[in-house]
Design a protein around this motif. Structure first.
Motif, mmCIF file in Angstrom:
data_model
loop_
_atom_site.group_PDB
_atom_site.id
_atom_site.type_symbol
_atom_site.label_atom_id
_atom_site.label_comp_id
_atom_site.label_asym_id
_atom_site.label_seq_id
_atom_site.Cartn_x
_atom_site.Cartn_y
_atom_site.Cartn_z
ATOM 1 N N GLY A 1 0.784 -1.226 0.000
ATOM 2 C CA GLY A 1 0.000 0.000 0.000
ATOM 3 C C GLY A 1 0.814 1.272 0.000
ATOM 4 N N GLU A 2 2.129 1.168 0.187
ATOM 5 C CA GLU A 2 2.983 2.363 0.178
ATOM 6 C C GLU A 2 3.211 2.795 -1.269
ATOM 7 O OE1 GLU A 2 5.230 5.547 1.041
ATOM 8 O OE2 GLU A 2 3.972 4.376 2.406
ATOM 9 N N ILE B 1 -0.806 -11.273 4.749
ATOM 10 C CA ILE B 1 0.045 -10.206 4.217
ATOM 11 C C ILE B 1 1.144 -9.853 5.213
ATOM 12 C CG2 ILE B 1 0.075 -7.757 3.597
ATOM 13 C CD1 ILE B 1 -2.643 -8.182 2.272
ATOM 14 N N VAL B 2 0.788 -9.736 6.487
ATOM 15 C CA VAL B 2 1.780 -9.433 7.520
ATOM 16 C C VAL B 2 2.860 -10.507 7.551
ATOM 17 C CG1 VAL B 2 2.158 -9.254 10.014
ATOM 18 C CG2 VAL B 2 0.237 -8.060 8.943
ATOM 19 N N GLU B 3 2.462 -11.756 7.498
ATOM 20 C CA GLU B 3 3.435 -12.845 7.544
ATOM 21 C C GLU B 3 4.341 -12.845 6.312
ATOM 22 O OE1 GLU B 3 1.077 -16.303 8.127
ATOM 23 O OE2 GLU B 3 0.545 -15.787 10.202
ATOM 24 N N HIS C 1 3.946 2.758 8.518
ATOM 25 C CA HIS C 1 2.557 3.060 8.895
ATOM 26 C C HIS C 1 1.571 2.190 8.114
ATOM 27 C CE1 HIS C 1 3.702 5.566 5.489
ATOM 28 N NE2 HIS C 1 2.420 5.656 5.168
ATOM 29 N N LYS C 2 1.923 1.843 6.868
ATOM 30 C CA LYS C 2 1.038 0.986 6.073
ATOM 31 C C LYS C 2 1.069 -0.447 6.608
ATOM 32 C CE LYS C 2 -0.464 4.064 3.202
ATOM 33 N NZ LYS C 2 -0.268 4.047 1.756
ATOM 34 N N CYS D 1 8.055 6.402 7.919
ATOM 35 C CA CYS D 1 6.607 6.437 8.131
ATOM 36 C C CYS D 1 6.136 7.879 8.025
ATOM 37 C CB CYS D 1 6.210 5.833 9.481
ATOM 38 S SG CYS D 1 6.552 6.859 10.921
ATOM 39 N N TRP D 2 4.836 8.054 7.834
ATOM 40 C CA TRP D 2 4.261 9.396 7.821
ATOM 41 C C TRP D 2 4.300 9.987 9.217
ATOM 42 C CZ3 TRP D 2 -0.851 8.493 4.604
ATOM 43 C CH2 TRP D 2 -0.498 8.350 3.249
#
Length: 255
Positions: A29-30, A61-63, A89-90, A150-151
């Protein structure tokens, strides 16, 4: 180092100044990966490509993201002297959605119909600890330089006052993570570019804020106070400039 700041403030581009061989991993998503060079010697990008057909659960997705990170750090894709995780942050959003059982991305997290008034708080707590676990594992790797981007975002100085509280800029992470996660990094900088000062055919001045000043409190250097006192509040967005400032301040203290 945690490099935080608004979009288009030079966070991703500044990683080009870090020592090679370097690898940059872009979070799902970044969208800042257009600034990442392709085919540059010593610079290996690892981009996330969404499948428009297959919808993966946030847990999967995290894994996948974490597995790739440890493969890079472990040398699967070649030597790595500098590693950057772009868009923390994403990634954090996917962790939070996972811990909410998918309610976050559906817009159902914390709805008033919850029978348990503390359900959302527990979700945020679990997400914060899960994300912290990943950060600590990456930061503990033997790779010489670890950089996260990160933002930024605004946090209330006194949350009990709600919208009436004065605010300051910290990393743009959910809940208590905005302030807590600063403790996980030896260096937290805030990125900014002065686009109004740009001259034709030249780059706009780009700075890292190293110490709390003005609206930005999300900047810190973990070092003896005598070293910190000798640092400027700002420096160019360049690893070599930052390294020399820190070394000179440390050497002066040792004399």
């Amino acid at each position: 180092m945690l490099n935080q700041g608004p979009p288009n403030s030079g966070k991703t581009g500044a990683f080009r100044t870090w020592p090679s061989p370097k690898h940059i991993q872009v979070a799902p998503g970044e969208r800042g990966d257009d600034t990442i060079p392709r085919g540059e010697p010593g610079y290996t990008p690892h981009l996330w490509h969404d499948d428009p057909i297959e919808k993966l659960a946030s847990s999967a997705i995290v894994e996948m993201v974490e597995s790739l990170a440890f493969q890079i750090l472990g040398g699967k894709f070649g030597p790595c002297r500098s590693y950057c995780f772009d868009g923390f942050h994403k990634y954090y959003g996917y962790v939070l959605d996972w811990m909410s059982g998918g309610d976050l991305f559906k817009g159902d997290l914390g709805k008033s119909g919850d029978t348990d008034p503390y359900a959302a708080a527990r979700v945020y707590n679990r997400a914060r600890e899960r994300a912290r676990y990943f950060v600590q594992r990456v930061n503990a790797s033997p790779v010489e330089n670890i950089v996260w981007t990160c933002w930024d975002g605004r946090e209330a100085d006194d949350p009990t006052k709600g919208f009436k509280s004065q605010t300051h800029v910290f990393p743009g992470l959910p809940g208590q993570a905005a302030k807590e996660f600063m403790g996980e990094f030896g260096l937290v900088v805030h990125s900014r570019i002065q686009w109004g000062l740009r001259q034709p055919k030249s780059r706009a001045p780009a700075k890292w804020q190293l110490l709390p000043e003005g609206d930005v409190w999300g900047a810190s250097v973990k070092a003896p106070i005598e070293v910190i006192e000798r640092l400027p509040a700002y420096c160019d967005q360049d690893y070599n400039v930052l390294k020399k400032l820190l070394e000179d301040a440390w050497t002066t203290v040792q004399k």
